[in-house]
Design an enzyme around this catalytic site. Structure first.
Site, mmCIF file in Angstrom:
data_model
loop_
_atom_site.group_PDB
_atom_site.id
_atom_site.type_symbol
_atom_site.label_atom_id
_atom_site.label_comp_id
_atom_site.label_asym_id
_atom_site.label_seq_id
_atom_site.Cartn_x
_atom_site.Cartn_y
_atom_site.Cartn_z
ATOM 1 N N GLY A 220 6.625 3.421 -8.044
ATOM 2 C CA GLY A 220 7.953 3.786 -8.550
ATOM 3 C C GLY A 220 8.981 2.743 -8.143
ATOM 4 O O GLY A 220 8.800 2.023 -7.168
ATOM 5 N N VAL B 148 0.857 -1.198 0.000
ATOM 6 C CA VAL B 148 0.000 0.000 0.000
ATOM 7 C C VAL B 148 0.891 1.245 0.000
ATOM 8 O O VAL B 148 1.761 1.388 0.875
ATOM 9 C CB VAL B 148 -0.920 0.013 1.250
ATOM 10 N N LYS C 276 -5.772 -2.792 -2.197
ATOM 11 C CA LYS C 276 -5.134 -1.998 -1.139
ATOM 12 C C LYS C 276 -6.123 -1.645 -0.035
ATOM 13 O O LYS C 276 -5.775 -1.709 1.158
ATOM 14 C CB LYS C 276 -4.517 -0.730 -1.740
HETATM 15 N N1 HSE Z 1 0.374 0.076 -9.951
HETATM 16 C C1 HSE Z 1 0.445 0.544 -8.609
HETATM 17 C C2 HSE Z 1 0.091 2.019 -8.577
HETATM 18 C C3 HSE Z 1 1.835 0.310 -8.087
HETATM 19 O O1 HSE Z 1 0.068 2.631 -9.640
HETATM 20 O O2 HSE Z 1 -0.202 2.553 -7.517
HETATM 21 C C4 HSE Z 1 2.001 0.510 -6.615
HETATM 22 O O3 HSE Z 1 1.199 -0.370 -5.881
#
Ligand code: HSE
Length: 344
Positions: free
Chosen positions: A323, A154, A226
């Protein structure tokens, strides 16, 4: 205590942690007494190497950069699959960073169960297994007296999970709400500048923000996983992703965004979990927010979460949501936490 790490998966996040482990070796030793070698990497695309005494991380990173593969590494045993790497290598800490699957949690769930059952610590950013099987995995870790840490599931390295588990322990969290997907928040900001959906999604993929299957971002499933993790870990819920009504950003057009702009508003993909009549409920959906809403000002890959608590009122964190280094850092923090708890 010296740790032997095995990487299961070696995509953007695994490489991000490897870079930090290489750059911060002296700092981590000096400040925390943390010493380590990476003895194995197993990735179905980039290749697999096991070298008992530890891999040369500089060489590994150079190979991935140049060839997109570690197969030309000149030492060690090659071709071990993920489960063999977990069971047969000398690693005592498994970095589980295989691609996430939010429907059945595989292959991550098999990796994590296998590692914990063999009394190996696990640090992971893999949302699927945590969203689907958090209680089972936490119990398995406890029974085997090893750690399971998952800060990066998260808000990447922004401390959402550790804030909840440590700093807010003892508070009753009544609601968690915020922007918890970096890709869509980045896309919405760029679309508001007039760029097309397809172009900004491509750019989010290039920057390493998007999931392997970007549907997970744009359809809201990533934010759904999440909010489930937060609800279960922070609010004592026992929910699964299908329990959460979820809508992504796929139906928001450039015209909608333009219209919102004229009204001084912005679209945000918002996840929330709240307590109602003794139950925890959750949802994910795009919302229009005005300049008076703090979330209006949280743009790009930046995420924000507000915890509404009984004792402190509202506590808000803002930071990167995705990232390479940012998510790699979450694993470094998890590693340090394992060390702090288990060092003799
Ligand atoms: N793909 C997810 C985002 C990566 O863009 O938040 C991080 O969990």
């Amino acid at each position: 205590m010296s740790y032997k790490l095995a990487f299961i998966g070696f995509g953007v996040v695994g490489q991000g942690l490897t870079t930090l482990l290489k750059e911060k070796r002296e700092f981590l030793k000096k400040n925390f007494g943390l010493e380590y070698v990476v003895t194995a990497i197993s990735d179905p695309v980039k290749g697999s190497i096991y070298q008992e005494e530890g891999l040369d991380l500089e060489r590994i990173l150079a190979l991935v950069e140049k060839d997109g593969s570690i197969s030309n590494y000149d030492k060690g045993a090659k071709g071990w699959d993920s489960v063999k790497t977990i069971t047969d290598s000398n690693a005592n800490l498994i970095v589980e960073v295989s691609p996430t699957d939010i429907e059945n949690g595989e292959p991550g769930i098999t990796h994590i169960r296998t590692a914990l059952s063999r009394k190996k610590h696990v640090i992971t950013t893999n949302k699927g297994p945590l969203a689907l099987f958090y209680r089972e995995l936490a119990e398995l870790a406890r029974k085997n007296n090893v750690a399971l840490r998952f800060e990066g599931t998260v808000l990447s390295g922004t401390p959402a999970i550790n804030l909840s588990l440590d700093a807010l322990a003892g508070a009753d969290v009544q609601e968690v709400k915020g922007i918890m997907n970096g890709t869509t928040n980045y896309m919405l900001a760029k679309m508001a500048e007039g760029q097309s959906y397809d172009a900004v999604l491509k750019e989010a993929q290039r920057l390493g923000y998007a999931e392997t299957k970007p549907d997970a971002d744009v359809k809201g499933w990533d934010a759904q996983a999440k909010i489930v993790i937060l609800a279960n870990v922070v609010m004592g819920a026992d929910m699964k992703p299908p329990d959460v009504p979820t809508q992504g950003i796929t139906e928001i057009t450039l015209e909608d965004i333009e219209q919102a702009k004229k009204e001084g508003k912005r679209y945000k993909l918002i996840g929330r979990a709240w307590k109602e009549s003794g139950k925890v409920k959750a949802k994910v959906s795009p919302e229009l927010v005005g300049t008076d809403d703090f979330l209006y000002h949280v743009t790009g890959v930046t995420n924000a979460l507000t915890f509404s608590t009984d004792v402190l009122g509202k506590v808000t964190i803002v930071g990167p949501g995705a990232g390479k280094k940012e998510t790699g850092f979450s694993l470094l923090v998890d590693f340090l936490n394992v060390h702090n708890v288990f060092k003799q």
